[in-house]
Design a protein around this motif. Structure first.
Motif, PDB file in Angstrom:
ATOM      1  N   THR A 227       0.846  -1.175   0.123  1.00  0.00           N
ATOM      2  CA  THR A 227       0.063  -0.056   0.190  1.00  0.00           C
ATOM      3  C   THR A 227       0.924   1.139  -0.056  1.00  0.00           C
ATOM      4  N   ALA A 228       0.289   2.243  -0.526  1.00  0.00           N
ATOM      5  CA  ALA A 228       0.934   3.612  -0.456  1.00  0.00           C
ATOM      6  C   ALA A 228       0.034   4.650   0.414  1.00  0.00           C
ATOM      7  N   THR A 229       0.924   5.523   0.772  1.00  0.00           N
ATOM      8  CA  THR A 229       0.024   6.591   1.731  1.00  0.00           C
ATOM      9  C   THR A 229       0.128   8.201   0.848  1.00  0.00           C
ATOM     10  N   ILE A 230      -1.056   8.522   0.982  1.00  0.00           N
ATOM     11  CA  ILE A 230      -1.386   9.994   0.325  1.00  0.00           C
ATOM     12  C   ILE A 230      -0.662  11.059   1.232  1.00  0.00           C
ATOM     13  N   PRO A 231       0.044  11.822   0.705  1.00  0.00           N
ATOM     14  CA  PRO A 231       0.814  12.745   1.605  1.00  0.00           C
ATOM     15  C   PRO A 231      -0.027  13.659   2.579  1.00  0.00           C
ATOM     16  N   SER A 232       0.278  13.967   3.598  1.00  0.00           N
ATOM     17  CA  SER A 232      -0.519  14.664   4.654  1.00  0.00           C
ATOM     18  C   SER A 232      -0.197  16.266   4.229  1.00  0.00           C
ATOM     19  N   ILE A 233      -1.344  17.107   4.684  1.00  0.00           N
ATOM     20  CA  ILE A 233      -1.249  18.512   4.215  1.00  0.00           C
ATOM     21  C   ILE A 233      -1.599  19.173   5.388  1.00  0.00           C
TER      22      ILE A 233
ATOM     23  N   PRO B 141      -6.406  25.291  11.328  1.00  0.00           N
ATOM     24  CA  PRO B 141      -7.219  24.914  12.496  1.00  0.00           C
ATOM     25  C   PRO B 141      -9.229  24.951  12.322  1.00  0.00           C
ATOM     26  N   ALA B 142      -9.351  26.026  11.787  1.00  0.00           N
ATOM     27  CA  ALA B 142     -10.854  26.178  11.470  1.00  0.00           C
ATOM     28  C   ALA B 142     -11.176  25.321  10.321  1.00  0.00           C
ATOM     29  N   PHE B 143     -10.361  25.076   9.517  1.00  0.00           N
ATOM     30  CA  PHE B 143     -10.922  23.988   8.331  1.00  0.00           C
ATOM     31  C   PHE B 143     -10.889  22.786   8.686  1.00  0.00           C
ATOM     32  N   MET B 144      -9.862  22.204   9.685  1.00  0.00           N
ATOM     33  CA  MET B 144      -9.805  21.038  10.249  1.00  0.00           C
ATOM     34  C   MET B 144     -11.043  20.840  11.252  1.00  0.00           C
ATOM     35  N   ASP B 145     -11.603  21.957  11.843  1.00  0.00           N
ATOM     36  CA  ASP B 145     -12.760  21.606  12.648  1.00  0.00           C
ATOM     37  C   ASP B 145     -14.247  21.531  11.737  1.00  0.00           C
ATOM     38  N   GLU B 146     -14.072  22.185  10.454  1.00  0.00           N
ATOM     39  CA  GLU B 146     -15.091  21.905   9.557  1.00  0.00           C
ATOM     40  C   GLU B 146     -15.180  20.421   9.202  1.00  0.00           C
TER      41      GLU B 146
END
Length: 87
Positions: A3-9, A13-18
Motif C-alpha cells: 500500500t502507499a500513503t497519500i501525503p499529509s497536508i 485549524p478552522a478548516f480541520m474543525d469543519e
C-alpha cells in the motif's frame, strides 16, 4: 500488494474543525480523505471522457456534411412563427 500513503497536508485549524464536523458517525479522517480523492478521480475521468467524446463528435461533424447554421436558424424561426400564429 503493498500500500502507499497519500501525503499529509497542513490546513488551518478552522478548516480541520469543519472537516471533523463533516465526518459521519464512526468515519475516520483517513477513510473520508480516501473517499474524497476517489470521487475527485472519478469526476476527472468522467470530464476527460466527456471532452474526448466532444472532440470526436466535433471531428466527425467537421468531416461530415452538417446543416448550415442559417438553415437551422430559418427552421427555428419558422417554428416560432407557426407557434405565434396558433396563439
Amino acid at each position: 500488494m503493498k500500500t502507499a500513503t497519500i501525503p499529509s497536508i497542513c490546513v488551518e485549524p478552522a478548516f480541520m474543525d469543519e472537516v471533523a464536523r463533516a465526518l459521519a458517525q464512526n468515519e475516520s479522517l483517513a477513510s473520508f480523505v480516501e473517499t474524497a480523492v476517489r470521487r475527485e478521480i472519478q469526476q476527472r475521468q468522467a470530464q476527460a471522457g466527456l471532452l474526448q467524446r466532444g472532440l470526436a463528435a466535433t471531428r466527425h461533424n467537421s468531416a461530415a456534411a452538417g446543416i448550415p447554421a442559417q438553415v437551422v436558424i430559418a427552421r427555428l424561426e419558422a417554428k416560432l412563427a407557426a407557434a405565434r400564429q396558433r396563439k
